[in-house]
Design a protein around this motif. Sequence first.
Motif, short mmCIF file in Angstrom:
data_model
loop_
_atom_site.label_atom_id
_atom_site.label_comp_id
_atom_site.label_asym_id
_atom_site.label_seq_id
_atom_site.Cartn_x
_atom_site.Cartn_y
_atom_site.Cartn_z
N MET A 1 -97.16 62.43 -64.57
CA MET A 1 -95.88 62.21 -63.89
C MET A 1 -94.80 63.05 -64.57
N GLY A 2 -93.90 63.65 -63.80
CA GLY A 2 -92.85 64.47 -64.34
C GLY A 2 -91.75 63.66 -64.98
N ARG A 3 -90.92 64.37 -65.76
CA ARG A 3 -89.86 63.69 -66.50
C ARG A 3 -88.82 63.08 -65.56
N LEU A 4 -88.49 63.75 -64.47
CA LEU A 4 -87.51 63.21 -63.53
C LEU A 4 -88.02 61.90 -62.93
N TYR A 5 -89.30 61.88 -62.59
CA TYR A 5 -89.88 60.65 -62.04
C TYR A 5 -89.85 59.55 -63.09
N ARG A 6 -90.22 59.88 -64.33
CA ARG A 6 -90.23 58.88 -65.39
C ARG A 6 -88.81 58.37 -65.65
N SER A 7 -87.83 59.23 -65.57
CA SER A 7 -86.44 58.81 -65.77
C SER A 7 -86.01 57.83 -64.70
N ALA A 8 -86.37 58.12 -63.46
CA ALA A 8 -86.03 57.22 -62.36
C ALA A 8 -86.75 55.88 -62.52
N LEU A 9 -88.01 55.94 -62.94
CA LEU A 9 -88.79 54.72 -63.13
C LEU A 9 -88.20 53.88 -64.27
N TRP A 10 -87.71 54.55 -65.32
CA TRP A 10 -87.08 53.83 -66.43
C TRP A 10 -85.83 53.10 -65.96
N ARG A 11 -85.02 53.76 -65.14
CA ARG A 11 -83.81 53.11 -64.62
C ARG A 11 -84.16 51.88 -63.79
N LEU A 12 -85.25 51.98 -63.03
CA LEU A 12 -85.70 50.83 -62.24
C LEU A 12 -86.16 49.70 -63.16
N HIS A 13 -86.92 50.03 -64.18
CA HIS A 13 -87.38 49.02 -65.13
C HIS A 13 -86.20 48.33 -65.80
N LYS A 14 -85.17 49.10 -66.14
CA LYS A 14 -84.00 48.53 -66.80
C LYS A 14 -83.33 47.48 -65.93
N ARG A 15 -83.31 47.72 -64.62
CA ARG A 15 -82.68 46.77 -63.71
C ARG A 15 -83.52 45.51 -63.52
N LEU A 16 -84.84 45.66 -63.57
CA LEU A 16 -85.72 44.58 -63.15
C LEU A 16 -86.44 43.85 -64.27
N HIS A 17 -86.63 44.53 -65.42
CA HIS A 17 -87.51 43.97 -66.44
C HIS A 17 -86.90 44.08 -67.84
N ARG A 18 -87.33 43.20 -68.72
CA ARG A 18 -86.92 43.27 -70.13
C ARG A 18 -87.81 44.22 -70.92
N PHE A 19 -89.04 44.45 -70.44
CA PHE A 19 -90.01 45.27 -71.16
C PHE A 19 -90.66 46.26 -70.19
N ALA A 20 -91.22 47.30 -70.79
CA ALA A 20 -91.97 48.29 -70.00
C ALA A 20 -93.12 48.80 -70.86
N LEU A 21 -94.13 49.36 -70.21
CA LEU A 21 -95.23 50.01 -70.90
C LEU A 21 -94.97 51.51 -70.96
#
Length: 268
Positions: A1-21
């Motif tokens: 996965m590209g960095r832009l996709y990972r950045s967008a996914l991180w922002r989504l995780h920040k809104r929805l979850h306390r933790f991420a893998l």
Amino acid sequence: MGRLYRSALWRLHKRLHRFALAETAQETFIVRTSDLLIGERLFITGDYEFGKVMAALDLIGRIPALLIDVGANIGTVCIPAVNRGLFRSAVAIEPVPGNVALLRANVALNGLSDKIAIHQVACGASDGATVEMELSPTNHGDHRIRTTDAAGKYGEDQWPTMAVPLMSLDTLCPQADMLIWMDTQGFEGFVLAGAKRILSERPPVVAEFWPYAMRRTGSLEAFIEATAHYTKFTDLDSGTNYPMSRIRDFWREAYGPDWMSYTDILIQ
């Protein structure tokens, strides 16, 4: 996965979850989405400063058997170092309970519980004291031992604090063929002051070198005294070598003027 996709996914995780893998080349980490430096960078890029481990080992010219990771945080140095077969084992030292919980989980997640020993303490010049740790709300790798209540550039005098126990490296660690890796937010001099027995064998030491934080803790003189019997150090960011006698000049000239500037140095 590209960095832009990972950045967008991180922002989504920040809104929805306390933790991420967070997935690296060979490891998996649980990170907090509230950690806006180590957690975010590890999730997006799949690395957090492990390249500096490889650079240090290249300069040392060999791989010691044991890694001592002081200020281990969630294990971004010790876990890949052992998992990838660079070190046979590691001692991970981290005082903050929230970080230790993730450190233990990440060690177990990567199948390294029998190779990485974890100590939930802070390291200093002696044993038995209790010290106050000031807790950064946004950078969980920037928790610091408080030595002053004076106003700071980061507003750290207003951060919440918690009490943590203090032990010396000489008490915690065996005499062994080792590399000491330290990131203790300006407290490095006092950590080394508690390692006289270990340092008598002159093991290589990698230390974060942040003049602002060292000035705030007052640890520079202890740092200079503890490393006086070493011969040289290397700025791992620039690759420049210096005689150990120039450490005070390096503190003042190379990184002192800008309070945000820091590097990591290899001491040999």
